[in-house]
Design an enzyme around this catalytic site. Sequence first.
Site, PDB file in Angstrom:
ATOM      1  N   PHE A   1     -12.029  -6.456  14.051  1.00  0.00           N
ATOM      2  CA  PHE A   1     -10.971  -6.974  13.185  1.00  0.00           C
ATOM      3  C   PHE A   1     -10.554  -5.910  12.168  1.00  0.00           C
ATOM      4  O   PHE A   1     -11.380  -5.310  11.510  1.00  0.00           O
ATOM      5  CB  PHE A   1     -11.459  -8.235  12.468  1.00  0.00           C
ATOM      6  CG  PHE A   1     -10.450  -8.784  11.501  1.00  0.00           C
ATOM      7  CD1 PHE A   1      -9.217  -9.251  11.951  1.00  0.00           C
ATOM      8  CD2 PHE A   1     -10.707  -8.807  10.136  1.00  0.00           C
ATOM      9  CE1 PHE A   1      -8.274  -9.744  11.059  1.00  0.00           C
ATOM     10  CE2 PHE A   1      -9.773  -9.295   9.242  1.00  0.00           C
ATOM     11  CZ  PHE A   1      -8.541  -9.759   9.703  1.00  0.00           C
ATOM     12  N   GLN A   2      -9.276  -5.675  12.065  1.00  0.00           N
ATOM     13  CA  GLN A   2      -8.697  -4.692  11.150  1.00  0.00           C
ATOM     14  C   GLN A   2      -9.282  -3.294  11.337  1.00  0.00           C
ATOM     15  O   GLN A   2      -9.451  -2.549  10.381  1.00  0.00           O
ATOM     16  CB  GLN A   2      -8.823  -5.154   9.697  1.00  0.00           C
ATOM     17  CG  GLN A   2      -7.971  -6.405   9.458  1.00  0.00           C
ATOM     18  CD  GLN A   2      -7.761  -6.749   8.009  1.00  0.00           C
ATOM     19  OE1 GLN A   2      -8.601  -6.465   7.172  1.00  0.00           O
ATOM     20  NE2 GLN A   2      -6.622  -7.364   7.698  1.00  0.00           N
TER      21      GLN A   2
ATOM     22  N   LYS B   1     -17.569   0.116   6.033  1.00  0.00           N
ATOM     23  CA  LYS B   1     -18.078  -0.853   5.065  1.00  0.00           C
ATOM     24  C   LYS B   1     -19.586  -0.727   4.841  1.00  0.00           C
ATOM     25  O   LYS B   1     -20.054  -0.799   3.706  1.00  0.00           O
ATOM     26  CB  LYS B   1     -17.740  -2.273   5.511  1.00  0.00           C
ATOM     27  CG  LYS B   1     -18.173  -3.294   4.476  1.00  0.00           C
ATOM     28  CD  LYS B   1     -17.395  -4.574   4.544  1.00  0.00           C
ATOM     29  CE  LYS B   1     -17.789  -5.472   3.369  1.00  0.00           C
ATOM     30  NZ  LYS B   1     -17.094  -6.750   3.405  1.00  0.00           N
TER      31      LYS B   1
ATOM     32  N   GLU C   1       0.802  -1.221   0.000  1.00  0.00           N
ATOM     33  CA  GLU C   1       0.000   0.000   0.000  1.00  0.00           C
ATOM     34  C   GLU C   1       0.833   1.269   0.000  1.00  0.00           C
ATOM     35  O   GLU C   1       0.427   2.305  -0.512  1.00  0.00           O
ATOM     36  CB  GLU C   1      -0.965   0.021   1.180  1.00  0.00           C
ATOM     37  CG  GLU C   1      -2.132  -0.957   1.064  1.00  0.00           C
ATOM     38  CD  GLU C   1      -1.797  -2.333   1.611  1.00  0.00           C
ATOM     39  OE1 GLU C   1      -0.615  -2.589   1.924  1.00  0.00           O
ATOM     40  OE2 GLU C   1      -2.722  -3.167   1.721  1.00  0.00           O
TER      41      GLU C   1
ATOM     42  N   MET D   1      24.735   8.173   2.048  1.00  0.00           N
ATOM     43  CA  MET D   1      24.549   9.457   2.719  1.00  0.00           C
ATOM     44  C   MET D   1      24.851   9.329   4.214  1.00  0.00           C
ATOM     45  O   MET D   1      25.412  10.240   4.830  1.00  0.00           O
ATOM     46  CB  MET D   1      23.114   9.949   2.495  1.00  0.00           C
ATOM     47  CG  MET D   1      22.850  11.351   2.975  1.00  0.00           C
ATOM     48  SD  MET D   1      23.999  12.542   2.264  1.00  0.00           S
ATOM     49  CE  MET D   1      23.072  13.160   0.877  1.00  0.00           C
TER      50      MET D   1
END
Lengths: 163, 588
Positions: free
Chosen positions: B112-113, B162, B50, B478
């Site tokens: 959940f989630q 949802k 993502e 760097m």
Amino acid sequence: MRHILSILIENEAGALSRVTGLFSARGYNIDSLTVQTTEDPTMSRMTIVTHGSDDIIEQITKQLNKLVEVVKVIDLNEADHIERELMLIKVRATGKERDEMKRMADIFRGRIIDVTEKSYTVELTGPGEKLDAFIKALDPATILETVRTGASGIGRGERILKI
Amino acid sequence: MEISGAEIVTRCLKEEGVEFVFGYPGGAVLEIYDAIHKQDFFKHVLVRHEQAAVHAADAYSRSSNKVGVALLTSGPGATNGITGIATAYMDSIPLIVISGQVGTPMIGSDAFQEVDMVGCSRPIVKHNFLVKDVRDLAATFKKAFHIATTGRPGPVVIDIPKDVTIHKTSFDYPKSVSIRSYNPPVKGHPGQIKKAAQLLADAKRPFVYVGGGAVIGNAGAEVTELVKLLNIPCTNTLMGLGALDGTDPNFVGMLGMHGTYEANLAMQYCDVLIAVGARFDDRVISVPNQFLSQAKKIVHIDIDPSSIAKRVKVDVPIVGDVKSVVGDLVNLLKESGQRPNEKALAGWWEQINEWRKPNSLLYTQDTEIIKPQYVVQKLWEVTDGQAIVTSDVGQHQMFAAQYYKFRRPRQWINSGGLGTMGFGLPAAMGAQMANPYAQVACITGEASIQMNIQELSTCKQYHIPVKIVNLNNRYLGMVRQWQEFFYGNRYSESYMDALPDFVKLAEAYGHIGMKIEKPSDVEPALREAFSEKLKDRLVFLDFITDQKANVFPMVQNGKGLNQMDLPEHMRGMQQVPFENNRDYGNLC
Ligand SMILES: Cc1cc2nc3c(=O)[nH]c(=O)nc-3n(C[C@H](O)[C@H](O)[C@H](O)COP(=O)(O)OP(=O)(O)OC[C@H]3O[C@@H](n4cnc5c(N)ncnc54)[C@H](O)[C@@H]3O)c2cc1C
Ligand SMILES: Cc1ncc(C[n+]2csc(CCOP(=O)(O)OP(=O)(O)O)c2C)c(N)n1
Ligand SMILES: [Mg+2]
């Protein structure tokens, strides 16, 4: 220096947390914060007491203005203004303390709004220093509980914060 | 007719003219994915992580001036997007991130989630929304696109539970939007613009300092006109590169921590500074006091009042859109005929040309080891300076900025504010999607590229023919440079051991890999990679480069712009105006 900021903000879920989140994320101080809806239920009015150098106060105002939900911000310190705070203080009041307590409340123009055999609850409004003075004037041992709202402020005269 | 929230999402995106959505599915957004399956308004690009979806959408915006859109599922999908959102936020990039959320009745129950995406993203978005009622969905999208793209742009998150994607309502996309608490300025104050013109007319050593605001504000043409009209020297920040053509004689190079000798000294010793969509970042002016120790008058043009007077006090603040303000300033100067004193300006140019002479970007390419600078220079030649270049973060990023002379705005795409390693490859994907016919190169390092290497798979699936230019120095270069300068060469955890064989890795993903070890092979390899024959293929060019190359000049933290660490051939050189007989007294 201490500043009182007045903020008109959309009365939306999450708006308050954007303001407090901004202060903590950028390391600014909140000394007190009060908020309630205005006569227009879609709008809230917030008073924040903060302190910092002029540069910091300028950044705070600019950053607040950047929040999408903030409609307007003014720094009340820029002109004449009035500020008030409400305190509810519960004190022990037994025996001869009862008269003494009553007299104290009168001197400070407080009102006793709840009475039991052992206690008074005093309601007191005024600038923060007056509330501080009242607390100082009491014997600490007699204070059972205090609640303070933090300052609310408004500009004097024609100075109006509205959209 | 009533349609589902999920379908409304797709219809809103259609109304906004969205071409691509970069995303990854999961439980909370399955209704939306089902609606995506049934439409052909836009294409969905399935990334492999993502974070890459958000970077790709971000670079799609940066490279096109359209708005990138990313779609993430709730919980881990959303939190994986956080780095991408912060990256876009720091560089003021317009972006829409749609995240799924658990159903409204479940919110707050540690479902959940479930993660509080509005809370998590609050400090790193321009604004965000939790849509609790399907009837608010269309209006929220309209607002979100408006907020993301106007004023100082930025990412906007729309979190959609949802059940809201299942509920139905009629679809009616608002034609216009007005938010009473949000009215970003456009026009600059005419009185202030007049003052700016007067300061320029009185200037002896004028200098224009252009930042990312001129790129995202599409003001390249206006800035160029201002610079050419008055014939003033001009610098760009890392984010402003391309706003003025990098090959223009008025361009003195990038300024700041790794800016050129001439740009940094001009910034320090100018007497009138016009700052255009730039925010006096600490990597640019280093310490404000040191920068201001040489008196100068400053005009600051920025759309965000909070950028002005944040780090330095300025004399003429102008709040407004850079395109409009610089346009007005140019028109005023044309009408009034005000110009800086010719003789003084000629002296200033003489000075600047003296500073240019030693060439602070000079390096020598021997026959043995490939210098990273050489690869970038050859890339510039092979692509005629026309490629869109993305980068990751590190030395290679600075070499890209210094040696690829960007010709136009939106050609250079990098993470400046957050400095996000892992940005380069997904950014190249987004830029290529937005510019299907452009050559796109990703200049990266062997460490950065591994932070989103999985996107090679996405590139295969969608035939994204970007060219990856890996400057492989086997070091977190760097970091190693700082350890060399500040930590007594103690290279703590900055050596990259156990590197993969990048050629085989590229091949495993179905691409072409090349390993280049000799300087004489650099140009041929680049020519082949950018040849007509391979124009539809992703090519991974693994250049084995000098392990010890450092980026110069360098302004160390806490030092002034006239206290640079200079490259070897300039060590010990004075960092002041060369001749004292010129009038470098205070104008003020
Ligand atoms: C390893 C590394 C090294 C770096 N070294 C350097 C260096 O040497 N030199 C350097 O310059 N940077 C360097 N940076 C980048 C640095 O951290 C900053 O990201 C960068 O300097 C900021 O650029 P900017 O001032 O152009 O502002 P941006 O971040 O591009 O901000 C844009 C400004 O323009 C304003 N703006 C936006 N839109 C408009 C509009 N339409 N009209 C008017 N104003 C608008 C915004 O409000 C904002 O103030 C480095 C980064 C990394 C990771
Ligand atoms: C996500 C992330 N983690 C850590 C850093 C700190 N960091 C900046 S540059 C750098 C090294 C980059 O190495 P490489 O990609 O090989 O580039 P090089 O400097 O060698 O060209 C690191 C670790 C960062 N910018 N981003
Ligand atoms: Mg490296």
